[in-house]
Design an enzyme around this catalytic site. Structure first.
Site, PDB file in Angstrom:
ATOM      1  N   CYS A 135      -6.826  16.773  60.070  1.00  0.00           N
ATOM      2  CA  CYS A 135      -7.690  17.705  59.213  1.00  0.00           C
ATOM      3  C   CYS A 135      -9.440  17.241  59.654  1.00  0.00           C
ATOM      4  O   CYS A 135      -9.865  16.323  59.574  1.00  0.00           O
ATOM      5  CB  CYS A 135      -7.439  17.091  57.701  1.00  0.00           C
ATOM      6  SG  CYS A 135      -8.764  17.923  56.689  1.00  0.00           S
ATOM      7  N   CYS A 138     -11.843  16.999  56.911  1.00  0.00           N
ATOM      8  CA  CYS A 138     -11.880  15.614  56.154  1.00  0.00           C
ATOM      9  C   CYS A 138     -12.354  14.643  57.078  1.00  0.00           C
ATOM     10  O   CYS A 138     -13.086  13.635  56.641  1.00  0.00           O
ATOM     11  CB  CYS A 138     -10.345  15.156  55.808  1.00  0.00           C
ATOM     12  SG  CYS A 138      -9.163  16.318  55.384  1.00  0.00           S
ATOM     13  N   ASP A 139     -12.115  14.786  58.545  1.00  0.00           N
ATOM     14  CA  ASP A 139     -12.575  13.674  59.330  1.00  0.00           C
ATOM     15  C   ASP A 139     -13.580  14.086  60.384  1.00  0.00           C
ATOM     16  O   ASP A 139     -13.809  13.068  61.137  1.00  0.00           O
ATOM     17  CB  ASP A 139     -11.256  13.025  60.014  1.00  0.00           C
ATOM     18  CG  ASP A 139     -10.146  12.820  58.914  1.00  0.00           C
ATOM     19  OD1 ASP A 139     -10.703  11.868  57.997  1.00  0.00           O
ATOM     20  OD2 ASP A 139      -8.986  12.728  59.226  1.00  0.00           O
TER      21      ASP A 139
END
Ligand code: NDP
Length: 314
Positions: A135, A138-139
């Protein structure tokens, strides 16, 4: 004492919430169990440009917040738990929530979606969370100014690569063929990026890295050229795996008919499963389209079919 509902919806992606909207308006007073990742896969999608009603595009999170609000407004009871066991052997069906509370349901709509696939190489799990991710939204923030690799050649891979290219120094797309699967819009946008390079016909072999105190850090990706057999290492600090999805159907393995890939089998032109009164909607039963809008549409159909099914007994 067990609670009883006319319609229990399992899952909270576009399919589940849309089923909630329609079932509520049909007077079924549905109960929706939102699962581990409320809002589903779309909540980790950075930019969605093809969902109707958002002419300038919107983040997946924004779209899912809007659909959830509409679902609540329609009257759906939404709970952030997880269904841990189902018994579809007789009606009313029994579903266990969070390993404790049991609910009796006259109809069930399964909308549990799909989760990201992994490559299946050992080092991938060793470095998962330490530089290996599925992701970018997200990261991605951990890799500002760094070099990263994205594995895959579909829409997800290109979307991840485009997102990362705005933050990272260089993005390698590692694809096992010489042709992308992604749509033309993403392919054209990628071609304009000077910091994205595609490694064609390459299959990841090993994620390389080192221990750093109590932590671990990715330092490179070893890949094999499928045509020449040559191995090559690219120096990257992040590896984003974007090679498709697996349907979330473990809970239903012995209860519902699944195809060879694990997708729930629904009848032609219908969302009904092999068990009367149990319906499936969204990515959990759709290996073909897998779009937010097609998931929403199938959630609508499942709720209409649940209503018609219940009408047969009233
Ligand atoms: P896809 O199945 O479309 O693509 C997966 C990619 O990963 C393919 O290029 C495939 O290679 C590659 N791949 C699969 N397994 C492996 C493996 N073991 N090793 C190396 N490479 C592998 O999945 P996506 O997640 O990209 O997309 C899923 C669906 O979601 C699609 O319908 C897509 O259109 C949709 N989507 C839509 C978006 C949007 O419109 N905004 C955004 C993201 C997804 P090969 O091509 O050789 O099979």
């Amino acid at each position: 004492m067990r609670e009883s509902v006319k319609c229990l919806i399992i899952g909270s992606g576009p399919a589940g919430y849309t089923a909630g909207i329609y079932a509520s308006r049909a007077g079924l007073a549905p109960w929706l169990i939102a699962g581990m990742q409320p809002g589903g896969q779309l909540t980790i999608t950075s930019e969605v440009e093809n969902f109707p009603g958002y002419p300038k595009g919107a983040s997946g999170l924004k779209i899912m917040e809007d659909i959830r609000e509409q679902c609540l407004h329609a009257g759906t009871r939404i709970e952030d738990g997880q269904v841990t066991r189902v018994d579809f052997s007789s009606r009313p069906f029994v579903c266990e929530i969070d390993g404790g509370k049991e609910v009796e349901a006259d109809t069930v709509i399964v909308a549990t979606g799909a989760t990201a696939k992994w490559l299946g190489i050992e080092s991938e799990q060793y470095y998962r969370g330490y530089g290996v991710s599925t992701c970018a939204t997200c990261d991605g923030a951990f890799f500002v100014g760094k070099d990263v690799a994205v594995i895959g050649g579909g829409d997800t891979a290109l979307e991840e690569a485009l997102y990362l290219s705005q933050r990272c120094r260089k993005v390698y797309i590692v694809h096992r063929r010489d042709q992308l699967r992604a749509c033309e819009a993403y392919t054209q946008r990628m071609a304009k990026k000077t910091n994205i390079e595609v490694c064609w016909n390459c299959q990841p072999v090993e994620i390389m890295g080192e221990k750093k105190g109590f932590s671990r850090q990715v330092t490179g990706l070893k890949m094999k050229n499928i045509l020449s057999g040559n191995e090559q290492v690219i120096a990257v600090e992040g590896v984003f795996v974007a090679i498709g999805v697996t349907p979330v159907t473990q809970l239903f393995q012995d209860q519902l008919e699944l195809d060879t890939q694990g997708y729930i089998v629904t009848r032609p032109c219908s969302q009904s499963t092999n068990i009367e009164g149990v319906f499936a909607a969204g990515d959990v039963q759709d290996p073909h389209f897998r779009q937010a809008i097609t998931a929403a549409a199938s959630g609508c159909k499942a709720a209409i079919e649940a209503e018609r099914f219940l009408n047969m007994f009233s």
